[in-house]
Motif scaffolding. Structure first.
Motif, PDB file in Angstrom:
ATOM      1  N   MET A 162     -10.907 -12.453 -23.433  1.00 21.84           N
ATOM      2  CA  MET A 162      -9.673 -12.616 -22.563  1.00 21.84           C
ATOM      3  C   MET A 162     -10.216 -12.605 -21.111  1.00 21.84           C
ATOM      4  O   MET A 162     -10.896 -11.909 -20.575  1.00 21.84           O
ATOM      5  N   ALA A 163      -9.324 -13.043 -20.158  1.00 17.97           N
ATOM      6  CA  ALA A 163      -9.676 -13.501 -18.944  1.00 17.97           C
ATOM      7  C   ALA A 163      -9.479 -12.181 -18.185  1.00 17.97           C
ATOM      8  O   ALA A 163      -8.897 -11.259 -18.572  1.00 17.97           O
ATOM      9  N   ASP A 164      -9.819 -12.058 -16.804  1.00 23.78           N
ATOM     10  CA  ASP A 164      -9.757 -10.812 -16.061  1.00 23.78           C
ATOM     11  C   ASP A 164      -8.070 -10.984 -15.626  1.00 23.78           C
ATOM     12  O   ASP A 164      -7.622 -11.802 -15.276  1.00 23.78           O
ATOM     13  N   PRO A 165      -7.742  -9.492 -15.454  1.00 22.85           N
ATOM     14  CA  PRO A 165      -6.149  -9.473 -15.221  1.00 22.85           C
ATOM     15  C   PRO A 165      -5.950  -9.860 -13.585  1.00 22.85           C
ATOM     16  O   PRO A 165      -7.055  -9.643 -12.783  1.00 22.85           O
ATOM     17  N   ILE A 166      -4.779 -10.033 -13.212  1.00 26.25           N
ATOM     18  CA  ILE A 166      -4.430 -10.154 -11.813  1.00 26.25           C
ATOM     19  C   ILE A 166      -3.356  -9.037 -11.557  1.00 26.25           C
ATOM     20  O   ILE A 166      -2.415  -8.797 -12.462  1.00 26.25           O
ATOM     21  N   PHE A 167      -3.867  -8.407 -10.411  1.00 23.26           N
ATOM     22  CA  PHE A 167      -2.765  -7.084 -10.126  1.00 23.26           C
ATOM     23  C   PHE A 167      -1.916  -7.674  -9.170  1.00 23.26           C
ATOM     24  O   PHE A 167      -2.015  -8.514  -8.124  1.00 23.26           O
ATOM     25  N   ILE A 168      -0.604  -7.281  -9.424  1.00 26.31           N
ATOM     26  CA  ILE A 168       0.714  -7.804  -8.615  1.00 26.31           C
ATOM     27  C   ILE A 168       1.294  -6.531  -8.136  1.00 26.31           C
ATOM     28  O   ILE A 168       1.719  -5.515  -8.982  1.00 26.31           O
ATOM     29  N   ILE A 169       1.105  -6.229  -6.707  1.00 23.28           N
ATOM     30  CA  ILE A 169       1.629  -5.010  -6.274  1.00 23.28           C
ATOM     31  C   ILE A 169       3.139  -5.496  -5.693  1.00 23.28           C
ATOM     32  O   ILE A 169       3.353  -6.287  -4.939  1.00 23.28           O
ATOM     33  N   LEU A 170       4.157  -4.809  -6.311  1.00 14.17           N
ATOM     34  CA  LEU A 170       5.633  -5.219  -5.933  1.00 14.17           C
ATOM     35  C   LEU A 170       6.021  -3.985  -4.780  1.00 14.17           C
ATOM     36  O   LEU A 170       5.894  -2.839  -4.913  1.00 14.17           O
ATOM     37  N   ALA A 171       6.214  -4.631  -3.482  1.00 14.23           N
ATOM     38  CA  ALA A 171       6.520  -3.842  -2.449  1.00 14.23           C
ATOM     39  C   ALA A 171       7.496  -4.587  -1.721  1.00 14.23           C
ATOM     40  O   ALA A 171       7.623  -4.863  -0.299  1.00 14.23           O
ATOM     41  N   ALA A 172       8.589  -5.289  -2.380  1.00 16.26           N
ATOM     42  CA  ALA A 172       9.597  -6.087  -1.652  1.00 16.26           C
ATOM     43  C   ALA A 172      11.014  -5.059  -1.710  1.00 16.26           C
ATOM     44  O   ALA A 172      11.886  -5.689  -1.456  1.00 16.26           O
ATOM     45  N   GLY A 173      10.989  -4.005  -2.176  1.00 16.96           N
ATOM     46  CA  GLY A 173      12.140  -3.205  -2.404  1.00 16.96           C
ATOM     47  C   GLY A 173      12.844  -2.790  -0.812  1.00 16.96           C
ATOM     48  O   GLY A 173      12.045  -2.892  -0.019  1.00 16.96           O
ATOM     49  N   LYS A 174      13.946  -2.521  -0.694  1.00 10.72           N
ATOM     50  CA  LYS A 174      14.714  -2.301   0.797  1.00 10.72           C
ATOM     51  C   LYS A 174      14.601  -0.833   1.380  1.00 10.72           C
ATOM     52  O   LYS A 174      14.783  -0.483   2.106  1.00 10.72           O
ATOM     53  N   SER A 175      13.960   0.043   0.123  1.00  6.14           N
ATOM     54  CA  SER A 175      13.854   1.443   0.441  1.00  6.14           C
ATOM     55  C   SER A 175      15.023   2.043   1.188  1.00  6.14           C
ATOM     56  O   SER A 175      14.977   3.068   2.108  1.00  6.14           O
ATOM     57  N   GLU A 176      16.413   1.773   0.767  1.00  2.39           N
ATOM     58  CA  GLU A 176      17.460   2.252   1.462  1.00  2.39           C
ATOM     59  C   GLU A 176      17.607   3.879   1.504  1.00  2.39           C
ATOM     60  O   GLU A 176      17.946   4.603   2.164  1.00  2.39           O
ATOM     61  N   ARG A 177      17.259   4.318  -0.029  1.00  2.00           N
ATOM     62  CA  ARG A 177      17.614   5.839   0.054  1.00  2.00           C
ATOM     63  C   ARG A 177      16.303   6.561   0.682  1.00  2.00           C
ATOM     64  O   ARG A 177      16.618   7.651   1.152  1.00  2.00           O
ATOM     65  N   LEU A 178      15.294   5.977   0.750  1.00  7.87           N
ATOM     66  CA  LEU A 178      14.058   6.560   1.605  1.00  7.87           C
ATOM     67  C   LEU A 178      14.367   6.524   3.092  1.00  7.87           C
ATOM     68  O   LEU A 178      14.143   7.399   3.906  1.00  7.87           O
ATOM     69  N   GLY A 179      14.826   5.335   3.411  1.00  5.59           N
ATOM     70  CA  GLY A 179      15.198   5.156   4.833  1.00  5.59           C
ATOM     71  C   GLY A 179      13.785   4.738   5.804  1.00  5.59           C
ATOM     72  O   GLY A 179      14.080   4.529   6.933  1.00  5.59           O
ATOM     73  N   GLU A 180      12.893   4.389   5.007  1.00  4.76           N
ATOM     74  CA  GLU A 180      11.731   3.737   5.599  1.00  4.76           C
ATOM     75  C   GLU A 180      10.773   2.872   4.657  1.00  4.76           C
ATOM     76  O   GLU A 180      11.005   3.064   3.378  1.00  4.76           O
ATOM     77  N   PRO A 181      10.103   1.881   4.932  1.00  8.73           N
ATOM     78  CA  PRO A 181       9.461   1.256   3.894  1.00  8.73           C
ATOM     79  C   PRO A 181       8.229   1.829   3.086  1.00  8.73           C
ATOM     80  O   PRO A 181       7.400   2.549   3.806  1.00  8.73           O
ATOM     81  N   LYS A 182       8.608   1.636   2.048  1.00 11.60           N
ATOM     82  CA  LYS A 182       7.920   2.579   0.865  1.00 11.60           C
ATOM     83  C   LYS A 182       6.154   2.409   1.272  1.00 11.60           C
ATOM     84  O   LYS A 182       5.394   3.085   1.016  1.00 11.60           O
ATOM     85  N   ALA A 183       6.019   1.171   1.290  1.00  8.29           N
ATOM     86  CA  ALA A 183       4.589   0.603   1.351  1.00  8.29           C
ATOM     87  C   ALA A 183       3.906   1.205   2.401  1.00  8.29           C
ATOM     88  O   ALA A 183       2.713   1.250   2.771  1.00  8.29           O
ATOM     89  N   LEU A 184       4.701   1.574   3.513  1.00  2.00           N
ATOM     90  CA  LEU A 184       4.216   1.785   4.827  1.00  2.00           C
ATOM     91  C   LEU A 184       4.176   3.459   5.147  1.00  2.00           C
ATOM     92  O   LEU A 184       3.741   4.026   5.959  1.00  2.00           O
ATOM     93  N   VAL A 185       4.438   4.076   3.928  1.00  2.07           N
ATOM     94  CA  VAL A 185       4.551   5.849   4.176  1.00  2.07           C
ATOM     95  C   VAL A 185       3.295   6.253   4.200  1.00  2.07           C
ATOM     96  O   VAL A 185       2.072   5.726   3.513  1.00  2.07           O
TER      97      VAL A 185
END
Length: 193
Positions: free
Chosen positions: A1-24
């Motif tokens: 089977m071929a190598d996997p491709i990773f998909i990082i999901l970082a498109a959430g609004k982060s409303e509860r946290l109040g800052e972009p999660k990807a940039l914490v």
């Protein structure tokens, strides 16, 4: 089977946290960089990050030091994670046999768990205490199901994953509050990649 491709999901609004999660900030770098480096410690497989237009400049600057990492923009993140996956999948030129989905805000997996997941040949996810976790690997026909789904449909309603039990103490860590950031930092300091 071929190598996997990773998909990082970082498109959430982060409303509860109040800052972009990807940039914490964690261990002197943004969380998205920590996730990329952890994936890179295992393989040089392709990584696609799905993010927001507002974060494009930051993400672009972060990924410029990594090879085989690109990003795409989800203009409608409110439609859900399936929509984000579809946007990433549209970047892929060839048919893909394996995708590994890594939400940026769910970093509590171990290297051993990811290595075990990569060896699977069917859609799978780790579990701890009978509760599913991340990353999630999507294989074969399940990828086609996602391509045809509505963007708002939850992934767990589209296909079944085979689950395997792990001992990752932080598997269910979900970065939603300031307290979660403290736990994230504690987790990150324990990493040996």
């Amino acid at each position: 089977m071929a190598d996997p491709i990773f998909i990082i999901l970082a498109a959430g609004k982060s409303e509860r946290l109040g800052e972009p999660k990807a940039l914490v900030e964690v261990c002197e770098r943004p969380l998205i960089a920590l996730q990329i480096e952890r994936l890179r410690s295992i393989s040089e497989f392709q990584i696609i990050i799905v993010t927001l237009k507002d974060l494009e400049d930051d993400i672009d600057q972060i990924i410029e030091i990594y090879e085989n990492v690109e990003y795409c923009i989800n203009d409608f993140p409110e439609k859900g994670r399936t929509g984000s996956l579809q946007i990433a999948m549209n970047l892929l030129e060839n048919d893909v046999e394996k995708l590994i989905v890594v939400p940026v805000d769910r970093p509590g997996w171990s290297r051993e768990t990811l290595e075990h997941l990569i060896r699977k040949d069917h859609s799978s996810c780790p579990t701890k205490d009978s509760k599913g976790g991340h990353p999630v690997m999507i294989v074969g026909n399940d990828i086609d199901i996602i391509k045809k789904a509505q963007p708002h449909e939850p992934l767990n309603s589209l296909f079944k994953t085979n689950r395997f039990e792990v001992n990752d103490s932080y598997l269910h860590l979900n970065i939603d509050t300031k307290k979660d950031i403290d736990t994230l930092r504690e987790f990150a300091e324990s990493l040996d990649y």
